[in-house]
Structures are given as structure tokens and as C-alpha cells.
Design an enzyme around this catalytic site. Sequence first.
Site, mmCIF file in Angstrom:
data_model
loop_
_atom_site.group_PDB
_atom_site.id
_atom_site.type_symbol
_atom_site.label_atom_id
_atom_site.label_comp_id
_atom_site.label_asym_id
_atom_site.label_seq_id
_atom_site.Cartn_x
_atom_site.Cartn_y
_atom_site.Cartn_z
ATOM 1 N N GLY A 46 -5.886 -5.742 1.218
ATOM 2 C CA GLY A 46 -6.084 -6.466 1.243
ATOM 3 C C GLY A 46 -4.568 -7.245 -0.291
ATOM 4 N N GLN A 51 0.973 -10.884 -5.788
ATOM 5 C CA GLN A 51 1.083 -9.545 -6.115
ATOM 6 C C GLN A 51 2.638 -9.120 -5.825
ATOM 7 O OE1 GLN A 51 -2.776 -8.488 -4.312
ATOM 8 N NE2 GLN A 51 -2.732 -7.398 -5.810
ATOM 9 N N CYS A 94 -7.561 -2.359 -6.865
ATOM 10 C CA CYS A 94 -6.470 -3.689 -7.524
ATOM 11 C C CYS A 94 -4.983 -2.488 -7.502
ATOM 12 C CB CYS A 94 -5.923 -4.842 -7.638
ATOM 13 S SG CYS A 94 -5.826 -5.562 -7.935
ATOM 14 N N LEU A 95 -4.298 -3.308 -6.310
ATOM 15 C CA LEU A 95 -2.595 -3.061 -5.759
ATOM 16 C C LEU A 95 -2.112 -3.049 -6.910
ATOM 17 C CD1 LEU A 95 -2.074 -3.534 -2.375
ATOM 18 C CD2 LEU A 95 -3.259 -0.939 -2.639
ATOM 19 N N HIS A 136 -12.202 -11.307 -4.418
ATOM 20 C CA HIS A 136 -10.936 -10.487 -4.823
ATOM 21 C C HIS A 136 -9.631 -11.081 -4.850
ATOM 22 C CE1 HIS A 136 -9.562 -6.764 -6.817
ATOM 23 N NE2 HIS A 136 -7.813 -7.391 -5.960
ATOM 24 N N GLU A 137 -9.190 -10.860 -3.115
ATOM 25 C CA GLU A 137 -7.958 -12.004 -3.657
ATOM 26 C C GLU A 137 -8.078 -13.532 -4.094
ATOM 27 O OE1 GLU A 137 -5.812 -10.093 -2.826
ATOM 28 O OE2 GLU A 137 -7.449 -8.420 -1.872
ATOM 29 N N HIS A 140 -7.084 -13.553 -6.987
ATOM 30 C CA HIS A 140 -5.759 -13.612 -7.367
ATOM 31 C C HIS A 140 -5.322 -14.862 -7.587
ATOM 32 C CE1 HIS A 140 -5.039 -9.236 -8.139
ATOM 33 N NE2 HIS A 140 -5.488 -8.583 -6.712
HETATM 34 O O1 K1U Z 1 -5.894 -6.702 -4.534
HETATM 35 C C1 K1U Z 1 -5.552 -6.182 -4.137
HETATM 36 O O2 K1U Z 1 -4.903 -5.410 -4.846
HETATM 37 C C2 K1U Z 1 -5.818 -4.943 -2.657
HETATM 38 C C3 K1U Z 1 -6.740 -4.165 -2.692
HETATM 39 C C4 K1U Z 1 -7.875 -4.615 -1.960
HETATM 40 C C5 K1U Z 1 -9.877 -4.732 -2.420
HETATM 41 C C6 K1U Z 1 -9.787 -3.715 -2.833
HETATM 42 C C7 K1U Z 1 -11.355 -2.908 -2.944
HETATM 43 C C8 K1U Z 1 -12.362 -4.032 -3.041
HETATM 44 C C9 K1U Z 1 -11.732 -5.253 -3.506
HETATM 45 C C10 K1U Z 1 -10.751 -5.843 -2.802
HETATM 46 C C11 K1U Z 1 -6.775 -2.802 -2.839
HETATM 47 O O3 K1U Z 1 -6.339 -3.009 -1.372
HETATM 48 S S1 K1U Z 1 -6.898 -1.476 -3.981
HETATM 49 C C12 K1U Z 1 -6.853 -0.083 -2.346
HETATM 50 C C13 K1U Z 1 -7.906 0.008 -2.180
HETATM 51 O O4 K1U Z 1 -9.233 -0.870 -1.323
HETATM 52 C C14 K1U Z 1 -8.044 0.624 -0.285
HETATM 53 C C15 K1U Z 1 -5.945 1.479 0.112
HETATM 54 C C16 K1U Z 1 -6.547 2.344 1.224
HETATM 55 C C17 K1U Z 1 -7.366 2.615 1.649
HETATM 56 C C18 K1U Z 1 -8.880 2.300 1.923
HETATM 57 C C19 K1U Z 1 -9.210 1.494 0.432
HETATM 58 ZN ZN ZN Z 2 -6.057 -6.648 -6.815
#
Ligand code: K1U
Ligand code: ZN
Length: 189
Positions: A46, A51, A94-95, A136-137, A140
Site C-alpha cells: 500500500g 509518503q 510502513c514504507l 493504515h493508509e 496516513h
Molecule cells: O503504507 C505503507 O507504508 C505501506 C505498508 C502497508 C501496510 C503493511 C502492513 C500492514 C498494513 C499496511 C507496507 O506495504 S509495508 C511492506 C509490506 O508490508 C510488504 C512488503 C512486501 C511484501 C509483502 C508485504
Molecule cells: Zn505506512
Amino acid sequence: MTIKPIIILPDSKLRLVSAPIERVDAELLALADDMLETMYDAPGIGLAAIQIAVPRRVVVIDLAKEDEPLAPQVFFNPEVVWSSDDGNVYEEGCLSIPDYYAEVERPARVRVAYIDREGKKAEIEADGLLATCLQHEIDHLNGELFIDHISKLKRDMVIRKFTKAQKTGELPQFKREKRPAPAPSAAES
Ligand code: K1U
Ligand code: ZN
């Protein structure tokens, strides 16, 4: 489509409340495409526009597994209009806070109203990871981060760690495998 830099904690822009979009136009669709490309590159499941330092209420999500075709979803002005009383705990990342994960409890099911790519009003009812990711998004878009849902002690530790890393120039990075690039379309090959 362009891969944009993802802003990282403690960037104060992450605390901005993003502005609603007025109408879906070519510029917004290009922003959503850039966000998808940036999310796939990270990789993540996401991304919210803030971001990539754009304070607009735009979210992209793709929960397809590595061996499945891409399934991009775009949400303009997403808003939770109903949430269940029962909760679900998920280990979130979270990225913008790379390499940090924590369990967060949120409503298990939500109904989200949004505007779709065609500019039409739509609603989606979500459970499981989609419900978690949408919440989560949407957080943000309101300047909130998943670390706001953990204890103050843990949150302060994470913020200290990232503030120090920013000063010394070392930032934790994701160590996940990247999603394989999509096969070129017939027109490209
Ligand atoms: O919003 C963001 O920072 C993105 C985040 C979204 C998210 C992850 C987990 C729970 C709720 C919301 C991410 O994508 S973190 C990376 C991640 O979860 C992932 C990356 C590669 C493969 C599988 C998962
Ligand atoms: Zn995030």
C-alpha cells in the site's frame, strides 16, 4: 510512470492532514500511477500520496501475492463509513518506517467510501489484510502512523532511532525480495 522517493520518519510532512481531491483528472491518474510504481518498487502492499510528499487524499493498494497477477486498487478520498466492533491484530510495517514492525489492533471489518478511477462514488467492504491496509493508509491521510497505535515507550524509541539515523545518514532498509517486474505487454515486446 516514475518511481518517487519515499519520505521517512521523522519527516514532519508525514504529520500533515492531506487535502481532498476535487475531481479525478489526468494529473491525479498520473499521480496514482507513480504511486503504484513506487509501491511495487519498494516493495509494499500500500502507499498514501503523502509518503511521496504529496498531501492529497490518494491511496493505492495491491495485495496480490508474488505468483499472482498484479491487482492494483486506487482510492481517492477514502473514508471509513462503518467499522466492526470486533478487532483484528496484524503485524504492520510502513514504507516510511523501514524495518520496523509491530502488532496493531484495528476493527476487523470496515466499509470504506471513495471515488474510483472513473471519478465515480464507490464503496468497498473489507476484512482481513485489506481492512488493515485501508485503515493504515487512511491514517496516513490524517497525519497518523501505525506507531501511534503502540505504547508511548515503544513509539518514542522508534522515533529516537530514526532521528539518530537521519543525523548520521544511515537508514534501515527493507530486506524483502522485490516483486518480479510485470512481463512486457504485446505492444512493448
Ligand atoms: O503504507 C505503507 O507504508 C505501506 C505498508 C502497508 C501496510 C503493511 C502492513 C500492514 C498494513 C499496511 C507496507 O506495504 S509495508 C511492506 C509490506 O508490508 C510488504 C512488503 C512486501 C511484501 C509483502 C508485504
Ligand atoms: Zn505506512
